[in-house]
Design an enzyme around this catalytic site. Structure first.
Site, PDB file in Angstrom:
ATOM      1  N   LYS A 174       0.840  -1.206   0.000  1.00 36.65           N
ATOM      2  CA  LYS A 174       0.000   0.000   0.000  1.00 36.65           C
ATOM      3  C   LYS A 174       0.876   1.258   0.000  1.00 36.65           C
ATOM      4  O   LYS A 174       2.095   1.176   0.200  1.00 36.65           O
ATOM      5  CB  LYS A 174      -0.914  -0.050   1.227  1.00 36.65           C
ATOM      6  N   TYR A 217     -12.184  -2.778  -2.487  1.00 39.97           N
ATOM      7  CA  TYR A 217     -12.627  -2.843  -1.089  1.00 39.97           C
ATOM      8  C   TYR A 217     -14.157  -2.839  -0.946  1.00 39.97           C
ATOM      9  O   TYR A 217     -14.669  -2.434   0.095  1.00 39.97           O
ATOM     10  CB  TYR A 217     -12.018  -1.685  -0.300  1.00 39.97           C
ATOM     11  N   ASN A 222      -1.391   0.005   7.257  1.00 40.79           N
ATOM     12  CA  ASN A 222      -0.748  -1.234   7.706  1.00 40.79           C
ATOM     13  C   ASN A 222       0.064  -1.946   6.610  1.00 40.79           C
ATOM     14  O   ASN A 222       0.126  -3.162   6.557  1.00 40.79           O
ATOM     15  CB  ASN A 222      -1.795  -2.159   8.346  1.00 40.79           C
ATOM     16  N   HIS A 248      -1.641  -5.383   1.677  1.00 41.40           N
ATOM     17  CA  HIS A 248      -2.913  -6.099   1.557  1.00 41.40           C
ATOM     18  C   HIS A 248      -2.612  -7.495   1.045  1.00 41.40           C
ATOM     19  O   HIS A 248      -1.766  -7.662   0.165  1.00 41.40           O
ATOM     20  CB  HIS A 248      -3.836  -5.399   0.551  1.00 41.40           C
ATOM     21  N   GLU A 293      -9.560 -10.492  -7.033  1.00 39.11           N
ATOM     22  CA  GLU A 293      -8.595  -9.381  -6.997  1.00 39.11           C
ATOM     23  C   GLU A 293      -7.570  -9.482  -8.147  1.00 39.11           C
ATOM     24  O   GLU A 293      -7.189  -8.467  -8.730  1.00 39.11           O
ATOM     25  CB  GLU A 293      -7.906  -9.364  -5.627  1.00 39.11           C
TER      26      GLU A 293
HETATM   27  P1  IDP Z   1      -7.022  -7.008   6.087  1.00 36.02           P
HETATM   28  O1  IDP Z   1      -6.269  -5.962   5.285  1.00 36.02           O
HETATM   29  O2  IDP Z   1      -6.177  -7.568   7.213  1.00 36.02           O
HETATM   30  O3  IDP Z   1      -7.649  -8.070   5.232  1.00 36.02           O
HETATM   31  P2  IDP Z   1      -9.714  -5.923   6.394  1.00 36.02           P
HETATM   32  O4  IDP Z   1     -10.588  -6.177   7.560  1.00 36.02           O
HETATM   33  O5  IDP Z   1     -10.049  -6.584   5.086  1.00 36.02           O
HETATM   34  O6  IDP Z   1      -8.209  -6.249   6.827  1.00 36.02           O
HETATM   35  O7  IDP Z   1      -9.679  -4.347   6.183  1.00 36.02           O
HETATM   36  C1  IDP Z   1      -9.149  -3.797   5.001  1.00 36.02           C
HETATM   37  C2  IDP Z   1      -8.309  -2.607   5.349  1.00 36.02           C
HETATM   38  O8  IDP Z   1      -9.138  -1.579   5.888  1.00 36.02           O
HETATM   39  C3  IDP Z   1      -7.239  -2.852   6.440  1.00 36.02           C
HETATM   40  O9  IDP Z   1      -6.072  -3.445   5.948  1.00 36.02           O
HETATM   41  C4  IDP Z   1      -7.011  -1.436   6.926  1.00 36.02           C
HETATM   42  O10 IDP Z   1      -6.180  -0.695   6.019  1.00 36.02           O
HETATM   43  C5  IDP Z   1      -8.425  -0.853   6.889  1.00 36.02           C
HETATM   44  N1  IDP Z   1      -9.111  -1.030   8.178  1.00 36.02           N
HETATM   45  C6  IDP Z   1      -9.638  -2.170   8.683  1.00 36.02           C
HETATM   46  N2  IDP Z   1     -10.207  -1.976   9.880  1.00 36.02           N
HETATM   47  C7  IDP Z   1     -10.042  -0.652  10.140  1.00 36.02           C
HETATM   48  C8  IDP Z   1     -10.438   0.190  11.243  1.00 36.02           C
HETATM   49  O11 IDP Z   1     -11.049  -0.243  12.218  1.00 36.02           O
HETATM   50  N3  IDP Z   1     -10.094   1.509  11.140  1.00 36.02           N
HETATM   51  C9  IDP Z   1      -9.416   2.028  10.083  1.00 36.02           C
HETATM   52  N4  IDP Z   1      -9.044   1.272   9.018  1.00 36.02           N
HETATM   53  C10 IDP Z   1      -9.348  -0.046   9.049  1.00 36.02           C
HETATM   54 MG    MG Z   2      -9.185  -7.964   3.844  1.00 32.94          MG
END
Ligand code: IDP
Ligand code: MG
Length: 136
Positions: free
Chosen positions: A12, A52, A115, A118, A129
């Protein structure tokens, strides 16, 4: 069961901005996984929202879209034995507070909204994807 499978991984904008492209690629290669396709690109809003789509109703959706279109990303297809779950383990928990040291997020992130990477959460997501990013 062992599956030879493909997954989708994306570094990312914060990962690219923190100069972690080589670090992430090195981990994938040293693990014995294969980088099948890769491109440096910028997502537009439409593509980010499609990628997303499952999070459309989440309160963080707009912030997530703005974050993921804020700079270049590196999108890739990675293959190997159980590639989907192996990559998810290497990435670590979504919330970097919970990501174990030794995982990408556990080593390089401290913020759930930024983070680093992805990775597809299932073989079905990987297929969707890979089609979205690489059209195959
Ligand atoms: P993942 O990336 O570990 O699969 P997902 O639940 O699919 O996690 O969420 C997608 C992305 O959305 C996360 O990687 C993060 O960047 C963002 N995200 C997820 N939960 C939160 C939150 O509670 N606050 C802000 N951003 C979030
Ligand atoms: Mg995810």
């Amino acid at each position: 069961m062992i599956f030879l499978e493909k997954t989708f991984l994306m570094i990312k904008p914060d990962g690219v901005g923190k100069k972690l492209v080589g670090e992430v690629l090195g981990r994938i290669e040293r693990r014995g996984l294969v980088i099948e396709e890769m491109k440096l690109m910028r997502l537009d809003k439409e593509m980010a929202e499609e990628h997303y789509a499952q999070h459309r109703d989440q309160p963080f959706f707009d912030d997530l879209i703005n974050y993921v279109i804020s700079g270049a990303v590196v999108a890739m297809v990675v293959s190997g034995k159980n590639a989907v779950s192996v990559i998810r383990k290497m990435i670590g928990a979504t919330n970097p507070f919970e990501a174990e040291p030794g995982t990408i997020r556990g080593d390089f992130a401290l913020d759930v909204s930024e983070n680093i990477v992805h990775g597809s959460d299932s073989a079905e997501s990987a297929k969707r994807e890979i089609l979205l990013f690489f059209g195959e």
